[in-house]
Scaffold this motif. Structure first.
Motif, mmCIF file in Angstrom:
data_model
loop_
_atom_site.group_PDB
_atom_site.id
_atom_site.type_symbol
_atom_site.label_atom_id
_atom_site.label_comp_id
_atom_site.label_asym_id
_atom_site.label_seq_id
_atom_site.Cartn_x
_atom_site.Cartn_y
_atom_site.Cartn_z
ATOM 1 N N UNK A 193 23.230 20.485 38.551
ATOM 2 C CA UNK A 193 21.868 19.170 38.321
ATOM 3 C C UNK A 193 23.553 18.058 38.257
ATOM 4 N N UNK A 194 25.415 18.982 37.902
ATOM 5 C CA UNK A 194 25.870 18.053 37.692
ATOM 6 C C UNK A 194 27.694 18.087 38.754
ATOM 7 N N UNK A 195 28.047 16.721 39.051
ATOM 8 C CA UNK A 195 28.426 17.714 41.008
ATOM 9 C C UNK A 195 29.553 16.354 40.441
ATOM 10 N N UNK A 196 30.964 16.846 41.202
ATOM 11 C CA UNK A 196 31.899 15.759 41.824
ATOM 12 C C UNK A 196 32.411 15.545 43.091
ATOM 13 N N UNK A 197 31.996 14.670 43.720
ATOM 14 C CA UNK A 197 32.185 14.245 45.629
ATOM 15 C C UNK A 197 33.388 13.517 45.268
ATOM 16 N N UNK A 202 38.850 7.795 44.966
ATOM 17 C CA UNK A 202 38.184 8.175 44.252
ATOM 18 C C UNK A 202 37.436 8.797 44.319
ATOM 19 N N UNK A 203 36.196 9.103 43.304
ATOM 20 C CA UNK A 203 34.722 10.137 43.160
ATOM 21 C C UNK A 203 33.348 9.240 42.927
ATOM 22 N N UNK A 204 32.811 10.600 42.937
ATOM 23 C CA UNK A 204 31.383 10.075 42.698
ATOM 24 C C UNK A 204 31.315 11.124 41.510
ATOM 25 N N UNK A 205 30.297 11.063 40.467
ATOM 26 C CA UNK A 205 29.872 11.731 39.734
ATOM 27 C C UNK A 205 28.739 11.872 39.368
ATOM 28 N N UNK A 206 27.712 12.834 40.560
ATOM 29 C CA UNK A 206 26.054 12.406 40.518
ATOM 30 C C UNK A 206 25.599 13.839 39.179
ATOM 31 N N UNK A 207 24.448 13.232 38.270
ATOM 32 C CA UNK A 207 24.012 13.940 37.078
ATOM 33 C C UNK A 207 22.068 14.067 37.814
#
Length: 403
Positions: A193-197, A202-207
């Protein structure tokens, strides 16, 4: 003071007392609205996490708010902010293609975007190469025990959310650019349910699960606060921009009264003021006389009428008729101004009397009378003759002080 005035003040005072009594005696219900507003201290507001954010990230980290996610704003806001992080904690992240494109450019230049939401747009999911599901995969054949509801991070921090439904899950993840950094347990399975792309520099942190950061869960247990703080500590930049959803949700209601209506005391005072004003108008209207309708006098349209008649005569193409009317009207003026009998117009004595009363030389009077007598008998004439006659008459009136 008049009796009606006294009665009005008494009634207003009684109204104020009734409202105050109702307000004190009423049982204030807890507002369970999911506002995700950093100013709200209700259970599902974000007041605690926003106030504690400087302590969680350290005093060296600067935290500011931004209030819009539309394309035009981000296009001018994001450039030159590559070494910063955007934080969204919202119920749903529903931005479209243009906004997603600006966020992608921001991340590729070295920015960081943290989004905690229950729903993500399909365009963002497709761009990042992942999918979100809202049901459990069909291979979960065993009965799922949801009583403990454990949520964990890969560093080992775990928190339990007994009243929180399981959020959706991320699936079909790209193992090259995507890393799972948080999950919840279902039997012996770990559901991400919590990933790093990572994208570019840079990066996305989706929760999934923004309710974990609300006041209720942050204060429920110590491990819940530690879990929420640990998630935000993953932000790596020293400059944080926190999305203030309040302004976005209230863009359609910009009435100046919103400040009064959002505060209980001010709202009650505003209603009392309106009620007192209505009472004042009711009692005042009974003592006032009914307005008298003003009847305007009929306007004098003599000049307009004369102008209309003259235009009709002129357009008919018969100046002779108009000349005769001009002569008769001039003779009428002479009779009314100098009390002369115009029936004696052909007599020699008429010219002498006219000269004596007007002060105009006798020869001019005789010439004018001769001209009038001639045109009284003419039935046809030209426009030039009409203009010449009018000029002679106006000149005579000016000399005789008839104008």
């Amino acid at each position: 003071m008049k009796s009606s005035g006294k009665f009005g003040f008494i009634l207003l005072g009684v109204t104020v007392l009734i409202i105050a009594f109702i307000d004190l005696a009423s049982d204030k219900q807890i507002d369970w609205s999911k506002t995700y507003d950093q100013r709200d201290k209700i259970p599902y507001g974000l007041y605690i996490i926003r106030e504690e954010l400087p302590e969680i990230l350290g005093n060296q980290v600067q935290v500011e708010d931004f209030t819009s996610t539309n394309y035009d704003f981000l296009k001018t806001f994001l450039p030159e902010k590559e070494q910063s992080s955007l934080v969204y904690i919202v119920n749903g992240f529903y931005e479209g293609k243009e906004v997603t494109g600006e966020l992608m450019k921001f991340v590729e230049r070295g920015g960081e975007v943290f989004i905690s939401a229950n729903n993500f747009p399909h365009y963002l999911m497709d761009t990042l190469g992942i999918k979100q599901q809202f049901h459990y995969p069909y291979n979960f054949n065993e009965v799922i025990n949801v009583e403990d509801r454990p949520f964990s991070l890969v560093d080992g921090k775990t928190a339990y959310y007994p009243d929180l439904e399981y959020p959706g899950l991320f699936c079909e993840l790209d193992t090259i650019n995507t890393q799972i950094i948080g999950y919840y347990g279902v039997e012996d399975k770990e559901i991400p349910n919590f990933i790093e792309i990572k994208r570019g520099k840079g990066r996305f942190l989706l929760h999934l699960g923004p309710l974990m950061f609300t006041n209720y869960y942050m204060l429920l247990k110590t491990e819940n606060f530690i879990y929420g703080a640990a998630v935000l500590k993953l932000l790596s930049n020293k400059k944080i921009y926190w999305f203030d959803s309040t302004f976005k949700e209230t863009e359609e209601a910009k009435t100046p009264l919103r400040v009064l209506l959002q505060n209980d005391g001010l709202r009650q005072g505003w209603y009392i003021l309106l009620f007192g004003l209505i009472l004042f108008l009711l009692f005042k209207s009974k003592r006032e006389q009914k307005a008298v309708h003003v009847v305007e006098p009929e306007p004098n349209l003599s000049k307009e009428f004369a102008r209309t008649i003259a235009t009709l005569y002129y357009e008919s193409g018969n100046p002779g008729n108009l000349i005769q009317k001009k002569v008769e009207y001039f003779l009428y003026d002479i009779r009314t101004h100098f009390q002369l009998d115009i029936l004696q117009l052909e007599d020699e004595v008429f010219a002498k009397q006219l000269s004596l009363k007007t002060g105009v030389p006798l020869d001019e009077c005789e010439n004018l009378i001769e001209l009038l007598l001639r045109y009284r008998k003419v039935r046809t004439s030209t426009d030039a003759e009409l203009v010449a006659l009018n000029k002679r008459i106006e000149d005579f009136k000016r000399k005789a002080n008839m104008l």
